[in-house]
Design a protein around this motif. Structure first.
Motif, PDB file in Angstrom:
ATOM      1  N   ILE A 155       9.335  16.134  -5.324  1.00 14.64           N
ATOM      2  CA  ILE A 155       8.858  15.183  -4.325  1.00 14.64           C
ATOM      3  C   ILE A 155       7.846  14.195  -4.888  1.00 14.64           C
ATOM      4  CG2 ILE A 155       7.584  14.984  -2.152  1.00 14.64           C
ATOM      5  CD1 ILE A 155       8.843  17.584  -1.261  1.00 14.64           C
ATOM      6  N   ILE A 156       6.966  14.646  -5.798  1.00 18.14           N
ATOM      7  CA  ILE A 156       5.895  13.769  -6.297  1.00 18.14           C
ATOM      8  C   ILE A 156       6.437  12.505  -6.962  1.00 18.14           C
ATOM      9  CG2 ILE A 156       4.052  13.597  -8.018  1.00 18.14           C
ATOM     10  CD1 ILE A 156       3.230  16.444  -7.198  1.00 18.14           C
ATOM     11  N   PRO A 157       7.475  12.569  -7.816  1.00 16.68           N
ATOM     12  CA  PRO A 157       8.024  11.307  -8.355  1.00 16.68           C
ATOM     13  C   PRO A 157       8.546  10.378  -7.257  1.00 16.68           C
ATOM     14  CG  PRO A 157       8.775  13.175  -9.663  1.00 16.68           C
ATOM     15  CD  PRO A 157       8.106  13.748  -8.455  1.00 16.68           C
ATOM     16  N   GLN A 158       9.078  10.951  -6.166  1.00 16.26           N
ATOM     17  CA  GLN A 158       9.559  10.140  -5.060  1.00 16.26           C
ATOM     18  C   GLN A 158       8.398   9.440  -4.354  1.00 16.26           C
ATOM     19  OE1 GLN A 158      11.931  12.667  -2.503  1.00 16.26           O
ATOM     20  NE2 GLN A 158      13.152  13.448  -4.211  1.00 16.26           N
ATOM     21  N   ILE A 159       7.253  10.125  -4.259  1.00 18.64           N
ATOM     22  CA  ILE A 159       6.072   9.520  -3.629  1.00 18.64           C
ATOM     23  C   ILE A 159       5.626   8.302  -4.430  1.00 18.64           C
ATOM     24  CG2 ILE A 159       3.640   9.881  -3.031  1.00 18.64           C
ATOM     25  CD1 ILE A 159       4.309  12.810  -2.494  1.00 18.64           C
ATOM     26  N   TRP A 160       5.595   8.426  -5.760  1.00 17.31           N
ATOM     27  CA  TRP A 160       5.226   7.292  -6.606  1.00 17.31           C
ATOM     28  C   TRP A 160       6.245   6.158  -6.460  1.00 17.31           C
ATOM     29  CZ3 TRP A 160       0.864   6.299  -9.330  1.00 17.31           C
ATOM     30  CH2 TRP A 160      -0.012   7.362  -9.553  1.00 17.31           C
ATOM     31  N   ASP A 161       7.510   6.499  -6.461  1.00 18.42           N
ATOM     32  CA  ASP A 161       8.562   5.487  -6.353  1.00 18.42           C
ATOM     33  C   ASP A 161       8.444   4.710  -5.050  1.00 18.42           C
ATOM     34  OD1 ASP A 161      11.060   4.278  -7.383  1.00 18.42           O
ATOM     35  OD2 ASP A 161      11.973   5.234  -5.636  1.00 18.42           O
ATOM     36  N   THR A 162       8.213   5.432  -3.955  1.00 21.68           N
ATOM     37  CA  THR A 162       8.046   4.787  -2.643  1.00 21.68           C
ATOM     38  C   THR A 162       6.804   3.906  -2.625  1.00 21.68           C
ATOM     39  OG1 THR A 162       9.160   6.631  -1.526  1.00 21.68           O
ATOM     40  CG2 THR A 162       7.766   5.201  -0.176  1.00 21.68           C
ATOM     41  N   ALA A 163       5.726   4.379  -3.258  1.00 20.45           N
ATOM     42  CA  ALA A 163       4.474   3.607  -3.276  1.00 20.45           C
ATOM     43  C   ALA A 163       4.645   2.276  -4.002  1.00 20.45           C
ATOM     44  CB  ALA A 163       3.372   4.437  -3.938  1.00 20.45           C
ATOM     45  N   TRP A 164       5.469   2.248  -5.032  1.00 15.28           N
ATOM     46  CA  TRP A 164       5.730   0.981  -5.718  1.00 15.28           C
ATOM     47  C   TRP A 164       6.574   0.041  -4.854  1.00 15.28           C
ATOM     48  CZ3 TRP A 164       3.181  -0.901  -9.638  1.00 15.28           C
ATOM     49  CH2 TRP A 164       2.578  -0.042 -10.558  1.00 15.28           C
ATOM     50  N   LYS A 165       7.457   0.621  -4.053  1.00 12.12           N
ATOM     51  CA  LYS A 165       8.379  -0.200  -3.263  1.00 12.12           C
ATOM     52  C   LYS A 165       7.772  -0.697  -1.953  1.00 12.12           C
ATOM     53  CE  LYS A 165      12.573   2.012  -5.064  1.00 12.12           C
ATOM     54  NZ  LYS A 165      13.715   2.918  -4.740  1.00 12.12           N
ATOM     55  N   ASP A 166       6.875   0.078  -1.347  1.00 16.66           N
ATOM     56  CA  ASP A 166       6.391  -0.287  -0.002  1.00 16.66           C
ATOM     57  C   ASP A 166       5.085  -1.078   0.004  1.00 16.66           C
ATOM     58  OD1 ASP A 166       4.376   1.551  -0.516  1.00 16.66           O
ATOM     59  OD2 ASP A 166       5.059   3.040   0.941  1.00 16.66           O
ATOM     60  N   GLY A 167       4.606  -1.485  -1.167  1.00 17.88           N
ATOM     61  CA  GLY A 167       3.398  -2.299  -1.235  1.00 17.88           C
ATOM     62  C   GLY A 167       2.119  -1.524  -1.449  1.00 17.88           C
ATOM     63  N   THR A 168       2.184  -0.196  -1.444  1.00 17.23           N
ATOM     64  CA  THR A 168       0.975   0.618  -1.637  1.00 17.23           C
ATOM     65  C   THR A 168       0.319   0.331  -2.983  1.00 17.23           C
ATOM     66  OG1 THR A 168       1.782   2.410  -0.221  1.00 17.23           O
ATOM     67  CG2 THR A 168       0.091   2.963  -1.828  1.00 17.23           C
ATOM     68  N   MET A 169       1.117   0.252  -4.040  1.00 16.75           N
ATOM     69  CA  MET A 169       0.554   0.049  -5.373  1.00 16.75           C
ATOM     70  C   MET A 169      -0.059  -1.344  -5.501  1.00 16.75           C
ATOM     71  SD  MET A 169       1.018   3.014  -6.476  1.00 16.75           S
ATOM     72  CE  MET A 169       0.370   2.833  -8.133  1.00 16.75           C
ATOM     73  N   SER A 170       0.488  -2.318  -4.796  1.00 13.23           N
ATOM     74  CA  SER A 170      -0.100  -3.664  -4.820  1.00 13.23           C
ATOM     75  C   SER A 170      -1.498  -3.642  -4.209  1.00 13.23           C
ATOM     76  CB  SER A 170       0.792  -4.645  -4.061  1.00 13.23           C
ATOM     77  OG  SER A 170       2.049  -4.790  -4.691  1.00 13.23           O
ATOM     78  N   LYS A 171      -1.655  -2.917  -3.090  1.00  9.87           N
ATOM     79  CA  LYS A 171      -2.978  -2.779  -2.465  1.00  9.87           C
ATOM     80  C   LYS A 171      -3.952  -2.057  -3.396  1.00  9.87           C
ATOM     81  CE  LYS A 171      -1.552  -2.668   2.404  1.00  9.87           C
ATOM     82  NZ  LYS A 171      -1.567  -1.856   3.653  1.00  9.87           N
ATOM     83  N   LEU A 172      -3.435  -1.016  -4.068  1.00 13.77           N
ATOM     84  CA  LEU A 172      -4.298  -0.261  -4.978  1.00 13.77           C
ATOM     85  C   LEU A 172      -4.697  -1.098  -6.185  1.00 13.77           C
ATOM     86  CD1 LEU A 172      -2.658   3.296  -4.905  1.00 13.77           C
ATOM     87  CD2 LEU A 172      -4.813   2.586  -3.855  1.00 13.77           C
ATOM     88  N   LEU A 173      -3.798  -1.948  -6.639  1.00 16.48           N
ATOM     89  CA  LEU A 173      -4.126  -2.832  -7.766  1.00 16.48           C
ATOM     90  C   LEU A 173      -5.232  -3.805  -7.373  1.00 16.48           C
ATOM     91  CD1 LEU A 173      -3.561  -3.754 -10.632  1.00 16.48           C
ATOM     92  CD2 LEU A 173      -1.739  -5.241  -9.736  1.00 16.48           C
ATOM     93  N   GLU A 174      -5.163  -4.346  -6.161  1.00 12.39           N
ATOM     94  CA  GLU A 174      -6.226  -5.227  -5.671  1.00 12.39           C
ATOM     95  C   GLU A 174      -7.541  -4.472  -5.601  1.00 12.39           C
ATOM     96  OE1 GLU A 174      -5.073  -6.894  -1.962  1.00 12.39           O
ATOM     97  OE2 GLU A 174      -3.288  -7.904  -2.753  1.00 12.39           O
ATOM     98  N   LEU A 175      -7.480  -3.220  -5.129  1.00 15.32           N
ATOM     99  CA  LEU A 175      -8.684  -2.392  -5.053  1.00 15.32           C
ATOM    100  C   LEU A 175      -9.237  -2.124  -6.444  1.00 15.32           C
ATOM    101  CD1 LEU A 175     -10.649  -0.633  -3.412  1.00 15.32           C
ATOM    102  CD2 LEU A 175      -8.977   1.222  -3.555  1.00 15.32           C
ATOM    103  N   PHE A 176      -8.360  -1.829  -7.374  1.00 15.21           N
ATOM    104  CA  PHE A 176      -8.772  -1.533  -8.740  1.00 15.21           C
ATOM    105  C   PHE A 176      -9.488  -2.728  -9.373  1.00 15.21           C
ATOM    106  CE2 PHE A 176      -7.675  -1.575 -13.329  1.00 15.21           C
ATOM    107  CZ  PHE A 176      -8.406  -0.463 -13.724  1.00 15.21           C
TER     108      PHE A 176
END
Length: 291
Positions: A155-176
């Motif tokens: 499941i954990i790789p799927q969570i990362w994959d979804t986070a890249w697709k749904d905009g979560t990682m973009s928000k985290l990059l802005e936070l970073f």
């Protein structure tokens, strides 16, 4: 070593209760760490999950009972914790390749899972780059998902994959970009032990948004995310550069089999932290305390 002694005491306890109840609180007391940390450690040392080892030991002993006694199969099933003869038969066939009735009435080949015994093996072939730091309390902003411990690796790789697709990682990059604090990069963290229980856990993807230090400014949590607080602690920080997931898994295996037994430290009941940066650079943060 005390650590090795503790591990073998847990194995003895499990062995003595294969036909009874195996209580997590007793494992915690004998191991000197949380049930989550023990399960994690066991899987890296034994190359199988603790639940699979216990199930295999039960089915090994059940096969001996079927061959060497005239007990009813339903009674043997109940003896080893199965609620019905059908569920026992399915598990027995999955492990041994034949049904219990076949094992009793015919000469067949069966599997055996021996009792595990832990010991220290001095290797020294692989260096580990690490540092030990007293790190202040800090906060992580991100998302977390409640998952089954048994399904974590899928499941954990799927969570990362979804986070890249749904905009979560973009928000985290802005936070970073606003909060370039350590632990650095994108963080992956499995929350267990006192944070959860043996059957389920939370997995968090986030970024450090505050460290309790005068030079650090707090960065608010983005909308739709939550914040996790980690206390001041001693962390051993390992360099885990290289291709994923092998580079990080190698560190965990070396940590539990080589570093920890010889270190004079024991595990603190806090989640392990994995940090992911550019160019296959990673760190693994594991909280420890002196014995």
């Amino acid at each position: 070593m005390d650590w090795i002694k503790n591990l073998n005491q847990v194995i003895d306890y499990i062995e003595n209760n294969l036909t009874g109840e195996i209580v997590n609180d007793e494992i915690v007391k004998l191991a000197g760490c949380s049930i989550y940390n023990f399960q994690r450690m066991f899987s890296y040392i034994a190359d199988k999950p603790l639940s699979e080892y216990i199930r295999s030991r039960k089915l090994t002993l059940a096969a001996f009972d079927i061959i060497n006694s005239r007990e009813r199969i339903i009674d043997i099933a109940l003896k080893y914790g199965y609620e019905s003869q059908d569920s026992f038969a399915r598990a027995f066939k999955h492990f041994h390749g034949v049904l219990p009735s076949t094992a009793r009435n015919q000469t067949v080949q069966l599997k055996s899972c021996p009792k595990i015994s832990f010991q220290i093996t001095v290797k020294g072939a692989n260096d580990m780059n690490y540092q030990i730091e007293q790190w202040p309390a800090f906060k992580i902003a991100g998302i977390r998902k409640h998952i089954s411990t048994a399904d974590a690796f899928q499941i954990i790789p799927q969570i990362w994959d979804t986070a890249w697709k749904d905009g979560t990682m973009s928000k985290l990059l802005e936070l970073f970009q606003k909060a370039d604090y350590r632990p650095a990069g994108f963080i992956g963290m499995a929350i267990g032990g006192q944070w959860g229980n043996s059957e389920e856990m939370d997995y968090c993807i986030g970024v450090t948004n505050y460290v309790d230090h005068p030079s650090c400014n707090y960065v608010p949590v983005p909308e739709g995310m939550e914040e996790l607080d980690l206390p001041q602690a001693t962390w051993v920080i390992f360099n885990a550069d290289g291709e994923l997931p092998d580079a990080v898994q190698k560190i965990y295996k070396q940590f539990y089999t080589e570093w920890l037994p010889n270190s004079g430290y024991q595990l603190e009941d806090l989640p392990a932290i994995e940090t992911f940066m550019q160019d296959n650079r990673q760190e693994v943060w594991i909280a420890v305390k002196q014995k």
